[in-house]
Every structure is written in structure tokens, then in C-alpha cells.
Write a protein that holds these residues in place. Structure first.
Motif, PDB file in Angstrom:
ATOM      1  N   ARG A  83     -27.010   0.427   7.384  1.00  0.00           N
ATOM      2  CA  ARG A  83     -27.380   1.370   6.322  1.00  0.00           C
ATOM      3  C   ARG A  83     -28.770   1.928   6.579  1.00  0.00           C
ATOM      4  NH1 ARG A  83     -25.973  -0.107   0.156  1.00  0.00           N
ATOM      5  NH2 ARG A  83     -23.938   0.228   1.099  1.00  0.00           N
ATOM      6  N   THR A 200     -10.566   4.890   4.843  1.00  0.00           N
ATOM      7  CA  THR A 200     -10.903   4.220   3.579  1.00  0.00           C
ATOM      8  C   THR A 200     -10.226   4.920   2.405  1.00  0.00           C
ATOM      9  OG1 THR A 200     -13.013   3.589   4.547  1.00  0.00           O
ATOM     10  CG2 THR A 200     -12.795   3.288   2.188  1.00  0.00           C
ATOM     11  N   PHE A 249     -16.289  13.093  -4.713  1.00  0.00           N
ATOM     12  CA  PHE A 249     -15.359  13.912  -3.919  1.00  0.00           C
ATOM     13  C   PHE A 249     -15.896  14.037  -2.497  1.00  0.00           C
ATOM     14  CE2 PHE A 249     -12.637  17.690  -3.099  1.00  0.00           C
ATOM     15  CZ  PHE A 249     -11.446  17.196  -3.618  1.00  0.00           C
ATOM     16  N   ALA A 335     -15.162   6.489  -6.657  1.00  0.00           N
ATOM     17  CA  ALA A 335     -15.431   6.711  -5.230  1.00  0.00           C
ATOM     18  C   ALA A 335     -16.803   7.349  -5.032  1.00  0.00           C
ATOM     19  CB  ALA A 335     -14.337   7.591  -4.626  1.00  0.00           C
ATOM     20  N   ALA A 336     -17.799   6.901  -5.835  1.00  0.00           N
ATOM     21  CA  ALA A 336     -19.130   7.508  -5.688  1.00  0.00           C
ATOM     22  C   ALA A 336     -20.194   6.441  -5.411  1.00  0.00           C
ATOM     23  CB  ALA A 336     -19.472   8.305  -6.934  1.00  0.00           C
ATOM     24  N   ASN A 384     -11.016  -1.035  -0.681  1.00  0.00           N
ATOM     25  CA  ASN A 384     -11.747  -0.147   0.240  1.00  0.00           C
ATOM     26  C   ASN A 384     -11.899  -0.722   1.661  1.00  0.00           C
ATOM     27  OD1 ASN A 384     -14.014  -1.824   0.286  1.00  0.00           O
ATOM     28  ND2 ASN A 384     -15.218  -0.556  -1.109  1.00  0.00           N
TER      29      ASN A 384
END
Ligand code: NAD
Length: 458
Positions: A83, A200, A249, A335-336, A384
Motif C-alpha cells: 500500500r 475481485t 464505482f 465497494a468503496a 473480496n
């Protein structure tokens, strides 16, 4: 992430009481084994930390903090993303590494858990500087990385470009040695797997579709006879035309939305989607292919005004972003970001089924509240995992230097996720624990058994 530790301890307690688990352990040694397992699972094997020396283009030298946490290699080499984020820290990376250990064990992947972090905002660095940071990361952690030691992948702030650079540097440092499977999430041309980008989002939708269509329909009779409240939530909704709202999105949310739009098996329609700026709503179902095309042409953003929507022939109302979470829908796909459902909005949630695409999008308190209400939550650890599953196929393809077609990759992905669901769901619908707990019990049981067999509990 305290919740993760609590669930691990609760899962261990539950399996220690099961006499079929490690039957040669007597009561006194069971207590010792429990304590040993808590110690082993709650702490990482290694925490590696360095300050990368980076020469910026303006001539200044800076020190960039970087980590690689290796949580467990019980099941195989460490595996997990890197990350790049300005607020990433050692504790966060360690918790994510632990989640990778549990996720890989749940889905029977031959990997342990690891995670990396670099404390930068990548947007503040030039391409040349980012390239240098990636090379330095590999140089500094060279001794601990490798195809059979620790295999990084992209995470927040990194993508195929960074993985390509890192693999290139690994190859330079190790001439003549295998390198293709030292990193996953690479570009296709550089040894990446077809289907990795969509994996995913496809996996997230698959877990939902498989549960509500294939599994619930095939097991209708006995599900109807159980007292299990989650079984009734699933059954009551399996015959309806389900209304779905999707928060986020991006890569994950847009692919899951397209899967829902194209799905013939299940009667469903996506009535709302949101991104960082806006929520779009259409009671009759949104034109998802139109919105996907729009985001491709507009730097990932959804259309944010009625005028823009009209201009692109898309029929939708523009609404407040965060109102998506409390809409009157059957299903929410998150999904955020993390912590999106919390104690201030949990009582207003109307969905009966929530799928966690992002990691940790529901706080501990809200999770408990919703589970007590009978809301069926498909947890991140189950839903996920598509990315790491296809990363595993990329690793195998790199090893064999033989590449699968996209159809083969998706078939293997769905078979793998089906295998996990078929193991978990019968148990879940037969006992009172939420699905998250069932997944952890299964994963912790597998890790504990392997640790015991490897003689790590003496
Ligand atoms: P992404 O950056 O492609 O997309 C994120 C989306 O969320 C964007 O549309 C963004 O505008 C939107 N968003 C940001 N803040 C929001 C808000 N407050 N309300 C509504 N929307 C908001 O990321 P992604 O790859 O789609 O991943 C989504 C989440 O899933 C991330 O948290 C990521 O860590 C997690 N995740 C991703 C993968 C993967 O393989 N992509 C795997 C596991 C977990």
C-alpha cells in the motif's frame, strides 16, 4: 481491527470445545494449545521496517518510511499487497497481513499472509520518483522477498505499473533466477494474468449470486425447515426481483455492477450507484454499460449532473451520495472504503443482505447490530478474495511459463469460490453464528490443524 482479534479468539474457543478437533489433545493440553494459538495468530512472525533513501528530482534527498510485515507462513510463502498511502502505519499493515493469512487459509490457497506499506501520497511524486521508490523498496527488502518467500501484489495506491517496476528490479538483483512469480498483479504483457483486473468485482458478485440463486434454490427444503434466521432472510429474498445499491464505482464496484446487470440467473436490478462525488438512482434499473463507458471516458468519475446524464442518454436522478446506504433496497454492495456503516447510520439501513467488497466497511458495533436484526452479511474475507485467488493463478502461470485464457481464469476463480462457499454455507445455515464468524472458525481451524501437524504447538 480489534474486532479481528476478538473473532479469532472467539473462533478458537468454539473449536477447542469441539472434541473432534485435534482429538489427541486432552483437556489440560487443550487449554495450553488455545493460549499458544492465540499468541501465534495475534502476532506477526516478522516486522521489517526501513527508511528508503530517495533522491527527488529537485536534488533533495528524503527518507521514506516503508514496511513489510510477514504474519504467518504456516500454509506457504507470505502473500499480500503493498500500500502506498500517506497515513499507512505499522499497526495497519500488521492487521492487514493477519487478514491475508486468514483469507488465504479460508480459500485453501497455498500462501501465508503478508502486507507492505510505504508512507507517501503517490500523487505528490513524479513518475521517475515513484519508479525510484519502487526499486528502493525491492533493494531494501531484497533478502526477504522472492517467489517462494514472500510475493507482493498491488493494494491502495499501487497497480500493475508498480508491480512491473518491482519485478524488473528483482530480476536485476537475481540474474538467472526465477523472477516472473516474484510479484503478482503485473501487466499482461509482463507476465500478469488475464482477468486479474476484473477478478475481485466478479468474485464479489459471484458470492452473492451463488448464495441467493444456486445454493438457496438447491437447498430450499432443509433451509425452510431450520430455525436459522439468516436462512429465512435468504429464502424470503431468493424469489424476488432484488433491488441492488452499490457504493463505489471504481474497479470493484463497476465490475460487480456489470455482473449484476448481465446476470440471467438471478432476477436483480441495480437501482443505485455512488462514487466519491455523487449517487445516481433509477427505480427501474440503471444503464450500467452506459455508466461504465462514461467513467472510462471521464477519469473514473460518474456523471454528476442531470445535464451530463441527458447528454449521454442515461436516465437517472442525481442524489446525495451517502443516502445510498439507507435506501429501500434488498441488497447493498459496499465497494468503496472502510467504516461506512457505523453507529450513526446503522439503524437506518433497510437492506436485508450486505456484501462487503471493500475491507472492513462495517464497524464492529454496526456489524453486531445488523447481525442481531437478521441482516445477512457476506464478509470481506469471503467476498473480496477474487484478487488474491487470481494472483495465485498468476503465480502458478509465472512458475510454469504457461498462460491461461481469460475464460479459463474465470472458470477456475468461480470453481474456487464455489468450493469455499460449499464448505461454509451448510454449517452457517445450521448454526446461530453470523457468516463472518463461520468463515473465521473455518480458517482458524485449518491454520490450527496445520500448526499442530507441523509441531508448532509444543
Ligand atoms: P477504486 O479506487 O478503483 O474505487 C473506489 C471507488 O469508491 C471510486 O469510485 C471512488 O470514487 C469511490 N468512493 C470513494 N469514497 C467514496 C464515498 N465516500 N462514497 C461512495 N463512493 C466513494 O478501488 P477498488 O479497487 O474498486 O477497491 C474498492 C475497495 O475495495 C477499496 O477499499 C479496496 O481497498 C478494496 N479492495 C479492493 C480489491 C481489488 O482487487 N480491487 C481487493 C480487496 C479489497
Amino acid at each position: 481491527m480489534q474486532r479481528q482479534q476478538t473473532i479469532i479468539e472467539e473462533s478458537l474457543k468454539a473449536i477447542m470445545e469441539d472434541e473432534e478437533f485435534l482429538p489427541d489433545l486432552k483437556s489440560q493440553t487443550r487449554e495450553q494449545a488455545y493460549k499458544s494459538l492465540v499468541a501465534l495468530l495475534s502476532t506477526p512472525n516478522h516486522v521489517h521496517k526501513s527508511f528508503l533513501r530517495v533522491a527527488l528530482e529537485n536534488g533533495t534527498i528524503v527518507r521514506v518510511p516503508a514496511f513489510r510485515v510477514q504474519h504467518s507462513d504456516t500454509v506457504g510463502p507470505y502473500k499480500g499487497g503493498i500500500r502506498f498511502h500517506e497515513s499507512v502505519n505499522e499497526e495497519e499493515v500488521a492487521n492487514l497481513a493477519k487478514l491475508m493469512t486468514l483469507k488465504n487459509a479460508l480459500h485453501e490457497l497455498p500462501f501465508g499472509g503478508g502486507k507492505g506499506g510505504v508512507v507517501i501520497n503517490p500523487k505528490e511524486y513524479s513518475v521517475k520518483e515513484l519508479n525510484l521508490i519502487c526499486k528502493k523498496y525491492v533493494q531494501y527488502f531484497n533478502d526477504i522477498l522472492g517467489p517462494d518467500k514472500d510475493i507482493p501484489a498491488p493494494d491502495v495506491g499501487t497497480g500493475e505499473r508498480e508491480m512491473d517496476w518491482m519485478m524488473g528490479e528483482f530480476k536485476n538483483i537475481h540474474p538467472g533466477e526465477p523472477y516472473r512469480n516474484s510479484f503478482t498483479g503485473k501487466s499482461i504483457v509482463n507476465g500478469g494474468s488475464l482477468g486479474r483486473r476484473e477478478s475481485t468485482g466478479k468474485g464479489v458478485y459471484f458470492t452473492f449470486r451463488y448464495m441467493m440463486h444456486d445454493f438457496v434454490k438447491e437447498n430450499k427444503k432443509w433451509l425452510g425447515e431450520t430455525e436459522n434466521r439468516f436462512a429465512h432472510t435468504a429464502l424470503d429474498h431468493s424469489d424476488q426481483k432484488l433491488k441492488i445499491a452499490i457504493q463505489g464505482f471504481g474497479n470493484l464496484g463497476s465490475v460487480a455492477a456489470l455482473e449484476a446487470y448481465q446476470c440471467d440467473d438471478l432476477q436483480n436490478k441495480v437501482v443505485a450507484v455512488s462514487d466519491a462525488g455523487v449517487m445516481l438512482y433509477n427505480e427501474d434499473g440503471l444503464d450500467i454499460p452506459g455508466l461504465v463507458q462514461y467513467t472510462k471516458d471521464n477519469d473514473g468519475d460518474l456523471p454528476a449532473s442531470e445535464e451530463e446524464l441527458r447528454h449521454h442518454d442515461i436516465n437517472a436522478d442525481v442524489k446525495e451520495r451517502d443516502d445510498l446506504l439507507t435506501l429501500d433496497v434488498d441488497v447493498l454492495i459496499l465497494a468503496a472504503l472502510e467504516d461506512q456503516i457505523h453507529n450513526e447510520n446503522m439503524e437506518d439501513i433497510q437492506a436485508k443482505l450486505i456484501v462487503e467488497g471493500a475491507n472492513g466497511p462495517i464497524t464492529e458495533e454496526a456489524d453486531k447490530y445488523l447481525a442481531d436484526k437478521g441482516v445477512l452479511i457476506v464478509p470481506d474475507i469471503l467476498a473480496n478474495a477474487g484478487g488474491v485467488i487470481v494472483s495465485y493463478y498468476e503465480w502458478v502461470q509465472g512458475r510454469e511459463a504457461q498462460f491461461l485464457t481469460e475464460d479459463e481464469v474465470f472458470k477456475r476463480l468461480f470453481d474456487k469460490m464455489k468450493g469455499t462457499m460449499d464448505t461454509i454455507l451448510p454449517q452457517f445455515f445450521s448454526d446461530p453464528f453470523p457468516l463472518r464468524q463461520n468463515c473465521y472458525i473455518h480458517s482458524v481451524m485449518k491454520l490450527s490443524t496445520i500448526m499442530y501437524r507441523q509441531g508448532k504447538l509444543y
